[in-house]
Design a protein around this motif. Structure first.
Motif, PDB file in Angstrom:
ATOM      1  N   THR A  18       0.824  -1.177   0.063  1.00 51.04           N
ATOM      2  CA  THR A  18      -0.167  -0.093   0.095  1.00 51.04           C
ATOM      3  C   THR A  18       0.975   1.371   0.078  1.00 51.04           C
ATOM      4  O   THR A  18       1.939   1.388   0.695  1.00 51.04           O
ATOM      5  CB  THR A  18      -0.938   0.028   1.315  1.00 51.04           C
ATOM      6  OG1 THR A  18      -1.689  -1.103   1.342  1.00 51.04           O
ATOM      7  CG2 THR A  18      -1.589   1.263   1.335  1.00 51.04           C
TER       8      THR A  18
ATOM      9  N   LYS B 173       1.034   5.335   0.599  1.00 51.76           N
ATOM     10  CA  LYS B 173       0.238   6.710   1.111  1.00 51.76           C
ATOM     11  C   LYS B 173       0.921   7.830   1.053  1.00 51.76           C
ATOM     12  O   LYS B 173       2.321   7.870   1.243  1.00 51.76           O
ATOM     13  CB  LYS B 173       0.426   6.355   2.783  1.00 51.76           C
ATOM     14  CG  LYS B 173      -0.762   5.371   3.316  1.00 51.76           C
ATOM     15  CD  LYS B 173      -1.141   4.784   4.617  1.00 51.76           C
ATOM     16  CE  LYS B 173      -1.774   3.870   5.030  1.00 51.76           C
ATOM     17  NZ  LYS B 173      -2.124   3.714   6.409  1.00 51.76           N
TER      18      LYS B 173
ATOM     19  N   PRO C 279      -3.229  11.785   5.249  1.00 48.63           N
ATOM     20  CA  PRO C 279      -4.219  10.532   5.482  1.00 48.63           C
ATOM     21  C   PRO C 279      -5.238  10.870   4.706  1.00 48.63           C
ATOM     22  O   PRO C 279      -6.006  11.881   4.428  1.00 48.63           O
ATOM     23  CB  PRO C 279      -4.426  10.867   7.017  1.00 48.63           C
ATOM     24  CG  PRO C 279      -3.263  11.338   7.591  1.00 48.63           C
ATOM     25  CD  PRO C 279      -2.907  12.468   6.598  1.00 48.63           C
ATOM     26  N   ASP C 280      -5.995   9.701   4.194  1.00 51.85           N
ATOM     27  CA  ASP C 280      -7.221  10.020   3.695  1.00 51.85           C
ATOM     28  C   ASP C 280      -8.426  10.230   4.754  1.00 51.85           C
ATOM     29  O   ASP C 280      -9.501  10.841   4.609  1.00 51.85           O
ATOM     30  CB  ASP C 280      -7.830   8.443   3.092  1.00 51.85           C
ATOM     31  CG  ASP C 280      -6.914   7.972   1.946  1.00 51.85           C
ATOM     32  OD1 ASP C 280      -6.138   8.845   1.594  1.00 51.85           O
ATOM     33  OD2 ASP C 280      -7.042   7.027   1.445  1.00 51.85           O
ATOM     34  N   LYS C 281      -8.066   9.773   5.947  1.00 55.29           N
ATOM     35  CA  LYS C 281      -9.010  10.198   7.124  1.00 55.29           C
ATOM     36  C   LYS C 281      -8.294  10.904   8.271  1.00 55.29           C
ATOM     37  O   LYS C 281      -7.336  10.176   8.697  1.00 55.29           O
ATOM     38  CB  LYS C 281      -9.606   9.006   7.573  1.00 55.29           C
ATOM     39  CG  LYS C 281     -10.829   8.977   8.781  1.00 55.29           C
ATOM     40  CD  LYS C 281     -11.432   7.833   9.167  1.00 55.29           C
ATOM     41  CE  LYS C 281     -10.392   6.851   9.785  1.00 55.29           C
ATOM     42  NZ  LYS C 281     -11.073   5.503  10.272  1.00 55.29           N
TER      43      LYS C 281
ATOM     44  N   ASP D 282      -7.056  -0.233  11.796  1.00 50.80           N
ATOM     45  CA  ASP D 282      -7.445   0.787  11.032  1.00 50.80           C
ATOM     46  C   ASP D 282      -6.092   1.025  10.090  1.00 50.80           C
ATOM     47  O   ASP D 282      -5.211   1.424  10.176  1.00 50.80           O
ATOM     48  CB  ASP D 282      -7.412   2.177  11.986  1.00 50.80           C
ATOM     49  CG  ASP D 282      -7.711   3.251  10.926  1.00 50.80           C
ATOM     50  OD1 ASP D 282      -8.124   3.250   9.677  1.00 50.80           O
ATOM     51  OD2 ASP D 282      -8.038   4.286  11.631  1.00 50.80           O
ATOM     52  N   LYS D 283      -6.484   0.467   8.797  1.00 55.37           N
ATOM     53  CA  LYS D 283      -5.246   0.462   7.698  1.00 55.37           C
ATOM     54  C   LYS D 283      -5.073   1.762   7.097  1.00 55.37           C
ATOM     55  O   LYS D 283      -4.019   1.821   6.604  1.00 55.37           O
ATOM     56  CB  LYS D 283      -5.883  -0.439   6.670  1.00 55.37           C
ATOM     57  CG  LYS D 283      -6.228  -2.030   7.131  1.00 55.37           C
ATOM     58  CD  LYS D 283      -4.752  -2.599   7.425  1.00 55.37           C
ATOM     59  CE  LYS D 283      -5.252  -4.274   7.532  1.00 55.37           C
ATOM     60  NZ  LYS D 283      -3.963  -4.971   7.890  1.00 55.37           N
ATOM     61  N   SER D 284      -6.054   2.655   7.690  1.00 51.24           N
ATOM     62  CA  SER D 284      -5.631   4.227   7.003  1.00 51.24           C
ATOM     63  C   SER D 284      -4.919   4.969   7.829  1.00 51.24           C
ATOM     64  O   SER D 284      -4.476   6.012   7.459  1.00 51.24           O
ATOM     65  CB  SER D 284      -7.134   5.005   6.844  1.00 51.24           C
ATOM     66  OG  SER D 284      -7.883   5.029   7.995  1.00 51.24           O
TER      67      SER D 284
ATOM     68  N   TRP E  11      -1.770   6.661   9.959  1.00 53.95           N
ATOM     69  CA  TRP E  11      -0.405   7.290   9.658  1.00 53.95           C
ATOM     70  C   TRP E  11       0.318   7.160  10.770  1.00 53.95           C
ATOM     71  O   TRP E  11      -0.372   7.613  11.857  1.00 53.95           O
ATOM     72  CB  TRP E  11      -0.549   8.722   9.078  1.00 53.95           C
ATOM     73  CG  TRP E  11      -0.689   8.618   7.488  1.00 53.95           C
ATOM     74  CD1 TRP E  11      -1.739   8.090   6.995  1.00 53.95           C
ATOM     75  CD2 TRP E  11      -0.108   9.263   6.625  1.00 53.95           C
ATOM     76  NE1 TRP E  11      -1.720   8.444   5.517  1.00 53.95           N
ATOM     77  CE2 TRP E  11      -0.694   9.137   5.374  1.00 53.95           C
ATOM     78  CE3 TRP E  11       1.230  10.080   6.553  1.00 53.95           C
ATOM     79  CZ2 TRP E  11      -0.260   9.619   3.998  1.00 53.95           C
ATOM     80  CZ3 TRP E  11       1.342  10.624   5.390  1.00 53.95           C
ATOM     81  CH2 TRP E  11       0.885  10.208   4.274  1.00 53.95           C
TER      82      TRP E  11
END
Length: 689
Positions: A427, A429, A433-435, A473-475, A477
């Motif tokens: 993955t 990044k 972060p996306d979130k 939570d894979k999102s 950082w």
């Protein structure tokens, strides 16, 4: 205070952490002392600072000196720094940008949301008169609690509580992704208890002056806290920590992730490490719902527990009091703050002056509510086109890695197939972060700095422990957007590049692409290679710690890695001081792999056309020079000696010269021959990735 990473294994950072969301709209920020914060200055006219070379030295004799010697000759390390170079220059820009952001937020006392929290925390830190007037009073309640403890059981509970507050513990605890079940969180327990940077500071004669000054510092802090018998207690504390150091694992030992993964039922911790109240410790930490933990340094924990059991209660309480004051000192009056700086920075890293208060305030906001600050930061300073170009560069480097795996002559087809699966699953990044983290439950008061920091740490701990047993939570950082760094997280099988590093000298969207490949391209390759270094290779495509290599492939890999380790171990950084090849192995493999991948990707980007020559330099030469430019820096001797025992990264000169000696294309690019200082015979060159 405590720092936590999103994965169970330590993420491998560059320096000594799906679909992208819509780009935030720009926001206005307050003026700053920097003349122009909109863009990092270009290096030279096309991406490399030609004036920074030392043309009296040939690249064949000493490439680092050739590429950077002119710059280093005139470089003075600022008084408030232990090192200075390319990273630090860019970090100053990031600090100035954050300064503008927090100044704007602090000026609006009616602001709410992340602006209100960023501004409030910064105002609290910058109200120096208020902090000075309070003196030691913020410590009173916490010191009273330590004084009130009567038993070892009570102190064990307090040590657990210190994981989410000011204070010390002989055992570390974290909630992280489970390395054997990467979709769920687990509790990790490990060794702790040392106030100096590494066990070597207690045990090696070369660090005896620092150890003596540490004892004096402990006594000074206990005196400021009003603790009885400060000198005698300081002597007892350092003696206790020396015993802990003797039984602690080395940093090189801690790099063995299989040895560091030992699941254990909570109910049986007393059998593993008797003499310590584990139930009380976990209760104090708020971890009572855990039925098992992952024990890390398994042989050290029972020995540390035995030290705890035989140490007088009075010494344990004094140790707790010292740790409380030591950690809280930067948020207290100047007598505490100066004492902390004088030892922690001046003695241990050789700095000559404390950074200005605004820099420390910016660092506090970034460290405690970094995504609130980061959200405003990227709105103001990160251009969308940089992210798009970075996505393309990552694709180029990934393709280069795919090609290198296919061509390996030492790896079997079975292992190659699994390696390709892992590479495809990585993955990526980029920037932010996306979130974003929601800090709405955190109370920030601009008249309560000490309380703000305590509440911020407690808030973060509750956030992490509240997820125990749940899905990962894979999102998430592990670094904030203004950070000048990058990392690979093995349990997440992800590479992460914060916004602030995507600028010169790493990445110039309008500069020479050869330099970009040698800069950020090699950084991308470095992080990608971490997934296949001596530690990262033990995790599969899903991030699970498992052995997916054939025994023969593993043996051949280890043989080449051992050759590389010996090259670094022979590199003398200071008279009599050499690099620990075992401690730095992962980073060294990543540096070599990253540079090889950058070179391959640059060649592919030419699509068969000849590379342009710029100022007499070929494309390959500029790739190598781009990598060297990233690492131009000077470091104070105290900081360098600290790095050699505590940092998995090699010093800058070695990060340039040693990898290049192992790359055939380097010899062709600069015409090296036997007898040159950089020359290494072909059979001695390391062939890993």
């Amino acid at each position: 205070m405590k720092t936590y990473w999103p994965g169970a294994a330590a993420a491998a950072a560059l320096l000594a952490a799906g679909p992208a969301p819509a780009q935030p709209k720009p926001v206005a920020v307050a003026p700053s002392s920097a003349p122009d914060l909109s863009k990092a200055p270009r290096m030279g006219t096309w991406g490399f600072d030609l004036s920074g070379r030392d043309t009296a030295t040939t690249p064949a004799q000493d490439f680092y000196q050739y590429a950077n010697g002119g710059y280093l000759k005139t470089l003075d390390i600022p008084a408030d720094r232990s090192r200075y170079g390319a990273f630090d220059t860019l970090n100053e820009l990031s600090q100035s940008r954050m300064h503008a952001v927090v100044d704007a937020a602090a000026a609006d006392k009616a602001a709410t949301g992340e602006h209100g929290q960023v501004g409030g925390l910064y105002r609290a830190f910058m109200d120096e008169a208020k902090v000075e007037a309070l003196g030691a009073r913020p410590l009173a309640g916490d010191l009273a609690a330590i004084r009130a403890e009567k038993t070892r059981a009570g102190i064990a509970r307090a040590m657990g509580a210190s994981l989410h507050a000011f204070g010390g513990s002989m055992f570390g605890g974290q909630v992280q992704a489970d390395a054997k079940d990467p979709n769920h969180y687990a509790v990790y327990l490990g060794q702790a208890g040392l106030g100096l940077p590494d066990r070597d500071y207690y045990l090696e004669a070369s660090f005896a002056p620092q150890k003596a000054k540490y004892e004096a510092y402990v006594a000074q802090m206990l005196t400021l806290a009003g603790w009885p018998q400060p000198a005698a207690n300081a002597k007892a504390i350092v003696a206790m920590e020396t015993e802990i150091a003797k039984v602690s694992w080395t940093r090189a030992q801690q790099r063995d992730d299989n040895a560091m993964y030992n699941p254990h039922p909570v109910a049986e911790l007393g059998e593993l490490a008797p003499g310590f109240d584990w139930a009380g410790f976990l209760k104090g930490a708020g971890l009572t719902k855990a039925d098992h933990v992952v024990v890390q340094e398994k042989t050290a924990l029972p020995k540390i527990a035995a030290i705890y059991a035989r140490t007088p209660v009075a010494t344990l309480k004094a140790w707790q009091a010292f740790n409380l004051v030591d950690q809280a000192a930067p948020y207290l009056s100047s007598n505490f703050d100066k004492a902390h700086y004088d030892f922690r920075s001046a003695v241990l890293s050789g700095t000559k002056a404390q950074p200005p208060r605004w820099k420390r305030g910016v660092g506090l906001v970034d460290g405690q509510i970094g995504e609130a600050l980061g959200k405003i930061y990227v709105q103001a300073y990160f251009p969308a086109q940089s992210k798009a170009k970075m996505v393309a560069l990552v694709g180029d480097i990934r393709a280069a890695m795919k090609g290198r795996i296919d061509k390996l002559d030492w790896m079997s087809a079975a292992t190659k197939a699994k390696a390709q699966d892992k590479l495809a699953a990585v993955t990526v990044k980029i920037a932010y972060p996306d979130k974003w983290r929601d800090y709405s439950g955190l109370a920030i008061r601009d008249n309560d700095l000490y309380g703000d920091v305590k509440r911020a740490v407690q808030f973060d701990w509750d956030f992490r422990t509240g997820r125990l047993g749940g899905p990962v939570d894979k999102s998430e950082w592990g670094m904030t957007p203004p950070t000048i760094n990058a990392y690979y997280n093995p349990v997440g099988n992800e590479i992460v590049f914060p916004a602030a590093i995507l600028q010169p000298p790493f990445f110039d969207p309008d500069g020479d692409m050869a330099v970009n490949y040698g800069g950020v391209g090699a950084v991308i390759g470095h992080e990608l290679t971490h997934g296949f270094d001596d530690s990262g290779r033990r995790y599969d495509a899903t991030g699970k710690l498992t052995d997916w290599w054939t025994p023969g492939d593993a043996a051949r890999f280890q043989a080449e890695a051992g050759k590389l380790g010996k090259q670094y171990a022979a590199f003398e950084v200071l008279p009599g001081a050499k690099i620990n090849g075992d401690l730095t192995m992962g980073e060294n493999i990543a540096d070599l792999g990253g540079l090889l991948l950058a070179l391959d990707a640059y060649h592919a980007s030419l699509h068969g056309q000849p590379a342009p020559v710029i100022d007499g330099l070929t494309g390959d030469q500029r790739v190598f020079m781009g990598w060297a430019q990233v690492w131009r820096a000077r470091t104070r001797e105290d900081a360098l000696r600290r790095q050699l025992v505590s940092d998995p990264h090699s010093p800058e000169r070695a990060r340039v010269d040693v990898p290049m000696r192992n790359i055939d294309a380097f010899y062709a690019a600069f015409g090296l021959k036997a007898g040159d200082g950089m020359y290494l015979a072909p059979e001695q060159r390391v062939r890993i990735w």
